[in-house]
Design a protein around this motif. Structure first.
Motif, PDB file in Angstrom:
ATOM      1  N   GLY A  24       0.818  -1.194   0.000  1.00 12.85           N
ATOM      2  CA  GLY A  24       0.000   0.000   0.000  1.00 12.85           C
ATOM      3  C   GLY A  24       0.852   1.244   0.000  1.00 12.85           C
ATOM      4  O   GLY A  24       2.071   1.198   0.105  1.00 12.85           O
ATOM      5  N   LEU A  25       0.209   2.337  -0.132  1.00 10.03           N
ATOM      6  CA  LEU A  25       0.884   3.629  -0.091  1.00 10.03           C
ATOM      7  C   LEU A  25       0.406   4.359   1.143  1.00 10.03           C
ATOM      8  O   LEU A  25      -0.779   4.557   1.343  1.00 10.03           O
ATOM      9  CB  LEU A  25       0.532   4.459  -1.332  1.00 10.03           C
ATOM     10  N   PHE A  26       1.336   4.723   1.990  1.00 12.20           N
ATOM     11  CA  PHE A  26       0.994   5.535   3.150  1.00 12.20           C
ATOM     12  C   PHE A  26       1.946   6.713   3.166  1.00 12.20           C
ATOM     13  O   PHE A  26       3.159   6.531   3.213  1.00 12.20           O
ATOM     14  CB  PHE A  26       1.119   4.732   4.449  1.00 12.20           C
ATOM     15  N   ILE A  27       1.392   7.894   3.075  1.00 15.37           N
ATOM     16  CA  ILE A  27       2.220   9.096   3.123  1.00 15.37           C
ATOM     17  C   ILE A  27       2.577   9.306   4.583  1.00 15.37           C
ATOM     18  O   ILE A  27       1.704   9.542   5.412  1.00 15.37           O
ATOM     19  CB  ILE A  27       1.467  10.300   2.547  1.00 15.37           C
ATOM     20  N   ASN A  28       3.864   9.170   4.891  1.00 14.70           N
ATOM     21  CA  ASN A  28       4.239   9.246   6.301  1.00 14.70           C
ATOM     22  C   ASN A  28       5.121  10.444   6.591  1.00 14.70           C
ATOM     23  O   ASN A  28       5.532  11.168   5.712  1.00 14.70           O
ATOM     24  CB  ASN A  28       4.898   7.953   6.747  1.00 14.70           C
ATOM     25  N   ASN A  29       5.412  10.558   7.811  1.00 12.74           N
ATOM     26  CA  ASN A  29       6.172  11.678   8.323  1.00 12.74           C
ATOM     27  C   ASN A  29       6.874  11.168   9.575  1.00 12.74           C
ATOM     28  O   ASN A  29       6.335  10.329  10.292  1.00 12.74           O
ATOM     29  CB  ASN A  29       5.149  12.782   8.598  1.00 12.74           C
ATOM     30  N   ASN A  30       8.064  11.643   9.854  1.00 10.09           N
ATOM     31  CA  ASN A  30       8.809  11.159  11.014  1.00 10.09           C
ATOM     32  C   ASN A  30       8.050  11.343  12.315  1.00 10.09           C
ATOM     33  O   ASN A  30       8.148  10.521  13.218  1.00 10.09           O
ATOM     34  CB  ASN A  30      10.169  11.851  11.104  1.00 10.09           C
ATOM     35  N   VAL A  31       7.285  12.418  12.443  1.00 10.44           N
ATOM     36  CA  VAL A  31       6.526  12.658  13.671  1.00 10.44           C
ATOM     37  C   VAL A  31       5.477  11.562  13.855  1.00 10.44           C
ATOM     38  O   VAL A  31       5.312  11.013  14.952  1.00 10.44           O
ATOM     39  CB  VAL A  31       5.861  14.062  13.660  1.00 10.44           C
ATOM     40  N   ILE A  32       4.768  11.222  12.791  1.00 16.05           N
ATOM     41  CA  ILE A  32       3.734  10.180  12.871  1.00 16.05           C
ATOM     42  C   ILE A  32       4.367   8.843  13.247  1.00 16.05           C
ATOM     43  O   ILE A  32       3.899   8.155  14.163  1.00 16.05           O
ATOM     44  CB  ILE A  32       2.974  10.052  11.527  1.00 16.05           C
ATOM     45  N   ILE A  33       5.429   8.460  12.548  1.00 10.86           N
ATOM     46  CA  ILE A  33       6.087   7.176  12.804  1.00 10.86           C
ATOM     47  C   ILE A  33       6.663   7.137  14.216  1.00 10.86           C
ATOM     48  O   ILE A  33       6.508   6.153  14.941  1.00 10.86           O
ATOM     49  CB  ILE A  33       7.191   6.913  11.760  1.00 10.86           C
ATOM     50  N   THR A  34       7.309   8.221  14.638  1.00 13.53           N
ATOM     51  CA  THR A  34       7.900   8.270  15.983  1.00 13.53           C
ATOM     52  C   THR A  34       6.821   8.166  17.059  1.00 13.53           C
ATOM     53  O   THR A  34       6.978   7.422  18.038  1.00 13.53           O
ATOM     54  CB  THR A  34       8.718   9.568  16.170  1.00 13.53           C
ATOM     55  N   ASN A  35       5.720   8.870  16.896  1.00  9.52           N
ATOM     56  CA  ASN A  35       4.632   8.804  17.878  1.00  9.52           C
ATOM     57  C   ASN A  35       4.019   7.404  17.937  1.00  9.52           C
ATOM     58  O   ASN A  35       3.759   6.866  19.019  1.00  9.52           O
ATOM     59  CB  ASN A  35       3.547   9.829  17.565  1.00  9.52           C
ATOM     60  N   PHE A  36       3.790   6.816  16.774  1.00  9.44           N
ATOM     61  CA  PHE A  36       3.156   5.493  16.718  1.00  9.44           C
ATOM     62  C   PHE A  36       4.075   4.416  17.291  1.00  9.44           C
ATOM     63  O   PHE A  36       3.668   3.633  18.150  1.00  9.44           O
ATOM     64  CB  PHE A  36       2.773   5.177  15.270  1.00  9.44           C
ATOM     65  N   THR A  37       5.329   4.383  16.850  1.00  8.08           N
ATOM     66  CA  THR A  37       6.239   3.350  17.350  1.00  8.08           C
ATOM     67  C   THR A  37       6.583   3.594  18.821  1.00  8.08           C
ATOM     68  O   THR A  37       6.805   2.643  19.572  1.00  8.08           O
ATOM     69  CB  THR A  37       7.534   3.270  16.505  1.00  8.08           C
ATOM     70  N   GLY A  38       6.593   4.848  19.245  1.00  8.74           N
ATOM     71  CA  GLY A  38       6.819   5.148  20.662  1.00  8.74           C
ATOM     72  C   GLY A  38       5.733   4.551  21.528  1.00  8.74           C
ATOM     73  O   GLY A  38       6.004   3.936  22.569  1.00  8.74           O
ATOM     74  N   TYR A  39       4.480   4.701  21.091  1.00  5.45           N
ATOM     75  CA  TYR A  39       3.365   4.099  21.825  1.00  5.45           C
ATOM     76  C   TYR A  39       3.508   2.578  21.854  1.00  5.45           C
ATOM     77  O   TYR A  39       3.361   1.948  22.901  1.00  5.45           O
ATOM     78  CB  TYR A  39       2.022   4.481  21.188  1.00  5.45           C
ATOM     79  N   LEU A  40       3.785   1.979  20.701  1.00  5.89           N
ATOM     80  CA  LEU A  40       3.912   0.527  20.629  1.00  5.89           C
ATOM     81  C   LEU A  40       5.039   0.032  21.527  1.00  5.89           C
ATOM     82  O   LEU A  40       4.888  -0.972  22.231  1.00  5.89           O
ATOM     83  CB  LEU A  40       4.139   0.076  19.185  1.00  5.89           C
ATOM     84  N   ASN A  41       6.170   0.738  21.542  1.00  6.64           N
ATOM     85  CA  ASN A  41       7.294   0.342  22.403  1.00  6.64           C
ATOM     86  C   ASN A  41       6.914   0.395  23.879  1.00  6.64           C
ATOM     87  O   ASN A  41       7.291  -0.490  24.654  1.00  6.64           O
ATOM     88  CB  ASN A  41       8.511   1.222  22.140  1.00  6.64           C
ATOM     89  N   GLN A  42       6.147   1.418  24.284  1.00  2.48           N
ATOM     90  CA  GLN A  42       5.697   1.499  25.668  1.00  2.48           C
ATOM     91  C   GLN A  42       4.818   0.310  26.032  1.00  2.48           C
ATOM     92  O   GLN A  42       4.953  -0.277  27.102  1.00  2.48           O
ATOM     93  CB  GLN A  42       4.909   2.787  25.912  1.00  2.48           C
ATOM     94  N   GLU A  43       3.917  -0.049  25.130  1.00  6.45           N
ATOM     95  CA  GLU A  43       3.014  -1.166  25.387  1.00  6.45           C
ATOM     96  C   GLU A  43       3.769  -2.493  25.418  1.00  6.45           C
ATOM     97  O   GLU A  43       3.440  -3.385  26.200  1.00  6.45           O
ATOM     98  CB  GLU A  43       1.878  -1.195  24.359  1.00  6.45           C
ATOM     99  N   ILE A  44       4.779  -2.637  24.574  1.00  9.15           N
ATOM    100  CA  ILE A  44       5.601  -3.844  24.575  1.00  9.15           C
ATOM    101  C   ILE A  44       6.297  -3.979  25.930  1.00  9.15           C
ATOM    102  O   ILE A  44       6.332  -5.057  26.526  1.00  9.15           O
ATOM    103  CB  ILE A  44       6.645  -3.819  23.434  1.00  9.15           C
TER     104      ILE A  44
END
Length: 105
Positions: free
Chosen positions: A78-98
């Motif tokens: 797929g195509l997802f237009i991303n941005n470092n802020v979006i990726i950092t926020n999302f993976t940061g949340y996932l890392n906390q939950e892990i």
């Protein structure tokens, strides 16, 4: 976004230690973390905020571009237009939950 999240979670399921891969979480734990993620709130706070500095005309052009591809840039992905802020926020949340999941073992 969920697909990216699952792929990211799978990449975090194992840790290399003492010459071997050690499982640190299960597929079920990864799916549970993503199922509990508040995508609506994330969209409203992180994604909207990220694109708030983009002009209305440019946002409309991005939306039209995305529509012409039916959300896909090729057959396999797929195509997802991303941005470092979006990726950092999302993976940061996932890392906390892990980390919370590991602590509860």
């Amino acid at each position: 976004m969920k697909k990216f999240g699952m792929e990211y979670m799978y990449s975090k399921m194992f840790k290399y230690k003492n010459g071997e891969n050690i499982r640190v979480s299960t597929k079920e734990q990864a799916e549970q973390i993503l199922n509990q993620f508040d995508f609506k709130s994330f969209k409203e706070h992180s994604i909207y905020n990220t694109f708030s500095l983009v002009s209305e005309d440019n946002l409309k052009a991005l939306i039209e571009f995305y529509k012409t591809l039916n959300g896909k840039i090729n057959k396999s992905g797929g195509l997802f237009i991303n941005n470092n802020v979006i990726i950092t926020n999302f993976t940061g949340y996932l890392n906390q939950e892990i980390e919370k999941t590991k602590a509860n073992k």
